[in-house]
Design a protein around this motif. Structure first.
Motif, mmCIF file in Angstrom:
data_model
loop_
_atom_site.group_PDB
_atom_site.id
_atom_site.type_symbol
_atom_site.label_atom_id
_atom_site.label_comp_id
_atom_site.label_asym_id
_atom_site.label_seq_id
_atom_site.Cartn_x
_atom_site.Cartn_y
_atom_site.Cartn_z
ATOM 1 N N ARG A 261 0.773 -1.232 -0.041
ATOM 2 C CA ARG A 261 0.098 -0.065 -0.010
ATOM 3 C C ARG A 261 1.028 1.249 -0.014
ATOM 4 N N GLN B 64 1.098 4.223 1.376
ATOM 5 C CA GLN B 64 0.365 5.257 2.355
ATOM 6 C C GLN B 64 1.260 6.603 2.225
ATOM 7 N N GLN B 65 2.493 6.605 2.633
ATOM 8 C CA GLN B 65 3.487 7.626 2.484
ATOM 9 C C GLN B 65 4.731 7.172 2.271
ATOM 10 N N ARG C 166 -3.568 14.401 -5.817
ATOM 11 C CA ARG C 166 -4.425 14.834 -4.668
ATOM 12 C C ARG C 166 -5.295 13.405 -3.964
ATOM 13 N N MET C 167 -5.164 12.444 -5.123
ATOM 14 C CA MET C 167 -5.952 11.365 -4.699
ATOM 15 C C MET C 167 -5.172 9.895 -4.230
ATOM 16 N N THR C 168 -5.816 9.626 -3.130
ATOM 17 C CA THR C 168 -5.038 8.261 -2.789
ATOM 18 C C THR C 168 -5.200 7.154 -3.800
ATOM 19 N N SER C 169 -6.330 7.138 -4.274
ATOM 20 C CA SER C 169 -6.721 6.041 -5.552
ATOM 21 C C SER C 169 -6.983 6.763 -6.799
ATOM 22 N N GLN C 170 -6.518 6.400 -7.732
ATOM 23 C CA GLN C 170 -6.667 7.077 -9.071
ATOM 24 C C GLN C 170 -7.735 6.404 -10.052
ATOM 25 N N ASN D 261 -3.964 1.981 -4.692
ATOM 26 C CA ASN D 261 -3.061 2.658 -3.719
ATOM 27 C C ASN D 261 -2.173 1.598 -3.427
ATOM 28 N N THR E 198 2.193 0.460 -4.461
ATOM 29 C CA THR E 198 3.602 0.868 -5.027
ATOM 30 C C THR E 198 4.330 -0.412 -5.169
#
Length: 413
Positions: free
Chosen positions: A5, A7-8, A292-296, A410, A412
């Protein structure tokens, strides 16, 4: 390969050296990126209005003339997988500088009085653009880790602006310079030279960093293991590849489709130019929204829906709805380009990973895209109309939708 995920994601950068602050001021870096990006489509778009004159000069067949635009696309796919190795060995800054200089040399090679030089120049241009296509996402990821999607929008928009300016000024340049198509096309080598000069401070900065203690202590970034077996990497690659196929197919045939349905050729050219202009808005705004979105996923669905609607309108009402379909397709095509490039930086956690994913996705993307114009033309000749190619494009839109739904998760690599 498993994905995690997003996240950051933590991107650790070395502390800036004094030389970095002096030589790589953000405005100077942004100027370099913009000038490099202007070159990445301009020399391809500039040749389109000149294909007829080139054909007459060398006595080329229609098929041979089509290769003038197809060969660079093919070699963008061939050259893309080699770039991550080059950047790891020589550094992204020097690779970008070398690619811009090679691009300028390819532009000059293409205008020499020889058919062999013409096609050799197309090959060189394609490889140089491939290197830039793959290098830039990784470089943006490294230099702007907190604003990677925004900067992706900036340089994808700049690429389209360069293409629009080149397509619109090729003929006026021919008249102004008085040297025929060779002078007009050759003049774009000057833009490459300007970009190379603007990029030199980044090369000097990277040399200082390699000599500094911080750079010496930095551990080399590891490549993503098993990327060619990753479902996420393939979804991003298919999204980029089929989206590019749709774009290149309409770049090659949209004015012809309109003209064959009764529209004046001059007006068909204006509709096509307007569609290209609208792409700039999509290429700029969509990556901004993606960042600006967590999921695209929703954004990918919107782009796919717009692509499908624009192609459907071109199928059922090509002339009466031409301007509307051109607007919709412009937003969808520019937005899909920007979103595909944003996926590269959003779905990776390091600059090296972004370069590696860029190499894979753009290798697949441009090899797939090169088949679009040729395949659509062959289907038109076989069936006697544009209905079958356009219906097939609608089917491919569904495939893009499935790929975008997966790529927008979301996660990577």
């Amino acid at each position: 390969m498993a994905v995690t995920r997003a996240q950051q994601p933590v991107v650790t950068a070395p502390a800036p050296l004094p030389g970095r602050a002096r030589l790589a001021h953000p405005l100077l870096l942004l100027t370099g990126i913009v000038l490099v990006a202007l070159n990445m489509r301009a020399c391809l778009a500039a040749v389109s209005p000149m294909v007829g004159e080139i054909q007459r000069t060398f006595g080329l067949s229609a098929t041979a003339s089509g290769l003038i635009t197809t060969v660079p696309v093919l070699f963008q796919g061939v050259g893309a997988p080699l770039t991550p190795r080059l950047t790891r060995r020589f550094g992204a800054e020097r690779v970008v500088l070398g690619a811009v200089l090679v691009l300028g040399a390819g532009v000059l090679l293409r205008v020499l009085p020889s058919v062999a030089a013409l096609y050799a120049g197309c090959v060189v241009i394609g490889v140089a653009i491939a290197v830039l296509n793959v290098s830039m996402p990784g470089l943006v990821k490294r230099e702007f880790p907190d604003r990677a999607a925004t900067m992706t929008g900036v340089y994808s928009t700049t690429m389209l602006v360069g293409a629009t300016l080149a397509a619109g000024t090729s003929v006026p340049l021919e008249h102004a310079l008085g040297g025929g198509w060779r002078a007009s096309l050759g003049a774009w080598s000057l833009l490459a030279l300007v970009a190379a000069v603007a990029w030199l401070p980044q090369v000097l900065r990277s040399r200082q960093e390699r000599q500094g203690a911080v750079a010496a202590a930095a551990a080399p970034a590891k490549p993503i293991e098993g990327i060619w077996k990753s479902a996420l990497a393939w979804q991003i690659s298919l999204f980029m590849g089929i989206s590019s196929l749709l774009v290149y197919t309409l770049v090659a045939w949209m004015p012809t489709i309109l003209a064959e349905h009764g529209m004046d050729r001059g007006q068909a050219g204006l509709v096509f130019a307007f569609s290209n202009l609208v792409q700039v808005a999509g290429a700029f705004l969509v990556p901004l929204m993606a960042g600006r979105m967590t999921s695209q996923r929703a954004l990918a669905v919107v782009m796919v829906a717009l692509n499908g609607l624009g192609i459907a309108m071109l199928l059922v009402a090509p002339v009466s709805a031409a301007w509307v379909s051109a607007t919709i397709l412009g937003v969808a095509q520019g937005g899909s380009l920007g979103l595909g490039l944003a996926f590269i930086v959003l779905r990776t956690s390091t600059a090296a990973g972004a370069a590696q994913l860029g190499g894979m996705s753009q290798a697949i993307g441009y090899l797939v895209a090169a088949a679009g114009p040729v395949g659509a033309g062959a289907l038109r000749q076989l069936t006697g109309g544009w209905e079958t190619p356009l219906v097939l494009m609608l089917v491919l839109v569904l495939v893009v939708g499935a790929a975008g739904w997966g790529a927008g998760r979301n996660r990577t690599l």
